[in-house]
Design a protein around this motif. Structure first.
Motif, short mmCIF file in Angstrom:
data_model
loop_
_atom_site.label_atom_id
_atom_site.label_comp_id
_atom_site.label_asym_id
_atom_site.label_seq_id
_atom_site.Cartn_x
_atom_site.Cartn_y
_atom_site.Cartn_z
N THR A 195 91.31 40.18 38.23
CA THR A 195 92.36 39.17 38.35
C THR A 195 92.95 38.89 36.97
OG1 THR A 195 90.83 37.36 37.94
CG2 THR A 195 91.11 38.05 40.25
N THR A 196 94.14 38.25 36.96
CA THR A 196 94.77 37.90 35.68
C THR A 196 93.86 36.99 34.87
OG1 THR A 196 96.68 37.69 37.14
CG2 THR A 196 97.06 37.35 34.79
N GLU A 197 93.17 36.08 35.59
CA GLU A 197 92.27 35.14 34.89
C GLU A 197 91.13 35.88 34.21
OE1 GLU A 197 93.11 34.63 38.25
OE2 GLU A 197 94.75 33.35 37.55
N GLN A 198 90.61 36.88 34.92
CA GLN A 198 89.50 37.65 34.33
C GLN A 198 89.97 38.40 33.09
OE1 GLN A 198 88.52 39.72 37.93
NE2 GLN A 198 86.66 38.54 38.28
N SER A 200 92.44 37.51 31.13
CA SER A 200 92.61 36.58 30.00
C SER A 200 91.27 36.14 29.45
CB SER A 200 93.45 35.34 30.35
OG SER A 200 93.89 35.35 31.63
N GLU A 201 90.27 36.05 30.31
CA GLU A 201 88.93 35.70 29.79
C GLU A 201 88.45 36.78 28.82
OE1 GLU A 201 85.86 35.14 32.76
OE2 GLU A 201 84.31 35.08 31.20
#
Lengths: 352, 269
Positions: A195-198, A200-201
């Motif tokens: 995911t995009t969040e992953q 960015s993490e």
């Protein structure tokens, strides 16, 4: 190739190994740990270090990767410290996990030496072909690490087949080659799209280690990468070579543990009644490295040999391929019984 | 893929005692080894070792090659105990060789010291096959004593075609020629330096002082060709032993013009 990033849970890590195992003999980072592992000569290895060991599924209960580079340089999988050169045995296909970006950078130097030029080294080429590189971001660094001073990031961007990034939970998995893609395709059910969040993490973690490592490196005042060739060349007459070489015991440890050092000696060994060609890693710190018949030796003195090592890395390779032959892994610093520190030598040369 | 480190067999067809310490081995390799004059080969004997040598024979002769070898190290000492019909290992040729095409239309000064005349004999024989292409060939050769002079009978033959000067460091009762280092005969040369090249081969100290002398005489650094000696192990630009500045001697040499290497430290050591 389309850049696709996948997500792998911690639990599915072992299933990834099962997947790899079908085609490859796996080498996996293993922490030395409290139990301790002794090398052949009884030297007690640091407990927080990692070795790359042959994977045996029965001994592994959890999938872990090393936060920083292993003890052994990656080159040990491509040219052996001592090997017969008389025939091309069919070698097993291996997958190496826990490779770091310093190792991948150094592989460019080794590739130039053994794959480039008029003649390709068939032994190296075969192993390179048979090897799957599963690299990983660094999530921590060792005191001796200084990759960033050489503008090498502590996370891989190219040169791998598959790359792992650590998340708080699980891993991001990036594909870097067709060989890598095949593995992922074979195991579609254990990977999901990141995911995009992953992502960015991951990027946040990368920025953090860059920041922390930069702060650490700053303490050593290593001169900028682009000045290194000039500094080492101009430092030819510097007193530092003699000062530092006074402590050198000519063990060759810096050469052998170095990820980019590639020098070897062609020799022979007796096998039964026959003599067969062997290749041995050689070390330019050894007294006879440059000696010719009749006794002439352009690297007669230890300080000349120490200096030779730096000229090779910071002048010869930039002149020939535009790359410094140092990846900042710090293995030479760690291994040296005389505490000769490449960071200090570069710093002092730049001050002169 | 072929194994580039594996030698092929070569049989010793003849051994010529040239001087008390130097012998020429006439070798017949199992497969043709075609070399350019000035290139080198790696010669080996199982269980003893391997070392680089530059053939001393005419490169236009394909089936055989001569290696003129001084008894000076571990392998060469062993080679000197061998007799005819022994089988050795050989691989090569390696390196660049002499750029003899570039010598066309020019005067060529050849300066040899001791066993350094060996590769130069190959050069001279190669030049002889197209003698009309070169304006002039002049040989200056020095050895320690009259006994150490190589190819004496052949030099007499060469003198019919090219100018030759010989010197020895120390004479004996029968020696009537020049006594002194090779630099002592590098004067009043019948050459036009602006259209001449010099080719030098010998021990490092001889090459150093010869180069300095040639520069004094007006040779340009780009016109002085030197055969550099290093301990080439693989011959393929991989093993790392013969680095000299940004070059590998085995890959980029062994022949360099002085212009290419004049700024490198310690080239004469």
């Amino acid at each position: 190739m389309e850049e696709v990033i996948y997500y792998l849970t911690q639990e599915n890590g072992l299933r990834f190994l099962n997947l790899l195992e079908k085609e490859y003999q796996i080498y996996l980072p293993q922490i030395i740990g409290e139990k301790g592992i002794f090398c052949d000569f009884g030297y007690d290895l640091p407990k927080t270090d990692f070795r790359l060991v042959k994977y045996a599924s029965s001994k592994i209960s959890d999938f872990t990767l090393n936060p920083y580079r292993s003890i052994e340089p990656l080159k040990i999988f491509y040219t052996l410290p001592k090997e017969k050169l008389n025939l091309l045995d069919k070698e097993e296909r291996i997958a190496i996990l826990g490779v770091k970006n310093c190792d991948l950078y150094s592989l460019k130097i080794q590739d130039y030496v053994f794959l480039g030029g008029e003649v390709t080294d068939p032994f190296y080429a075969q192993r390179r072909e048979n090897t799957l590189i599963v690299s990983g971001d660094c999530s921590a660094f060792k005191e001796v690490c200084f990759c960033l001073a050489l503008e090498i990031n502590p996370f891989p961007e190219e040169g791998f087949d598959i790359n792992f990034s650590f998340l708080d939970s699980g891993f991001l998995v990036e594909v870097g080659s067709e060989k890598g893609e095949k593995i992922i395709n074979d195991g579609k059910d254990i990977f999901s799209l990141a995911t995009t969040e992953q992502i960015s993490e991951r990027d946040k973690k990368r920025r953090e280690i860059v920041k922390n490592l930069n702060e650490h490196i700053k303490l050593h005042s290593i001169p900028p990468k682009n000045n290194l060739q000039k500094i080492v060349k101009d430092g030819f007459g510097s007193a530092i070579w003699k000062e530092e070489a006074l402590r050198c015991v000519e063990c060759g440890g810096c050469n052998f543990s170095c990820d980019t050092c590639h020098c070897f000696l062609l020799s022979e060994d007796r096998f039964g009644n026959a003599h067969e060609r062997v290749r041995l890693w050689d070390a330019c710190l050894y007294a006879n490295f440059a000696k010719v018949a009749g006794g002439a030796n352009p690297l007669r003195y230890r300080y000349q040999r120490l200096r030779n090592r730096y000229l090779k890395k910071f002048d010869f390779f930039p002149e020939n391929i535009g790359l410094i032959a140092c990846c900042g892994c710090g293995r030479c610093i760690e291994v040296c019984p005389a505490k000769i520190d490449i960071r200090k030598i570069l710093r002092e040369l730049s001050i002169e | 893929m072929k194994n580039p480190y594996q030698p092929i067999e070569a049989v010793i067809e003849e051994i010529i005692q040239e001087t008390p310490t130097i012998r020429t081995f006439v070798l017949k390799p199992k497969e043709l080894i075609e070399f350019k004059t000035g290139q080198f080969v790696e010669l080996s004997f199982p269980g003893v070792g391997e070392a680089p040598f530059t053939p001393s024979s005419n490169p236009n002769i394909k089936e055989r090659l001569d290696l003129t070898i001084m008894n000076v190290g571990r392998l060469t000492q062993f080679l000197h105990t061998l007799s005819k019909d022994t089988i050795l290992g050989i691989r090569g040729p390696y390196g660049n060789g002499y750029p003899i095409e570039e010598f066309e239309g020019k005067e060529i000064l050849i300066v040899g010291g001791g066993v350094g005349l060996a590769p130069l004999r190959s050069l001279i024989l190669a030049l002889f096959s197209k003698l009309e292409k070169y304006k002039k060939i002049f040989l200056c050769y020095g050895a320690r004593t009259p006994k150490d002079l190589l190819y004496k009978d052949q030099i007499l033959q060469w003198q019919k075609k090219i100018g030759v000067r010989i010197t020895v460091d120390t004479g004996d009762e029968s020696w009537k020629g020049n006594v002194g280092l090779v630099t002592s005969i590098l004067k009043d040369l019948p050459l036009k330096m602006d259209n001449a090249v010099a080719v030098v081969c010998g021990p490092p100290i001889m090459m150093k002082f010869t180069t300095l002398r040639l520069l004094e005489l007006g040779f340009k650094p780009k016109d002085i060709y030197l055969s550099m000696e290093k301990n080439m192990s693989c011959g393929l630009g991989k093993c790392g032993h013969c680095r000299m500045g940004k070059y590998y001697v085995c890959r980029d040499g062994p022949v360099f013009c002085f212009e290419e290497i004049k700024d490198i430290h310690d080239i004469w050591e």
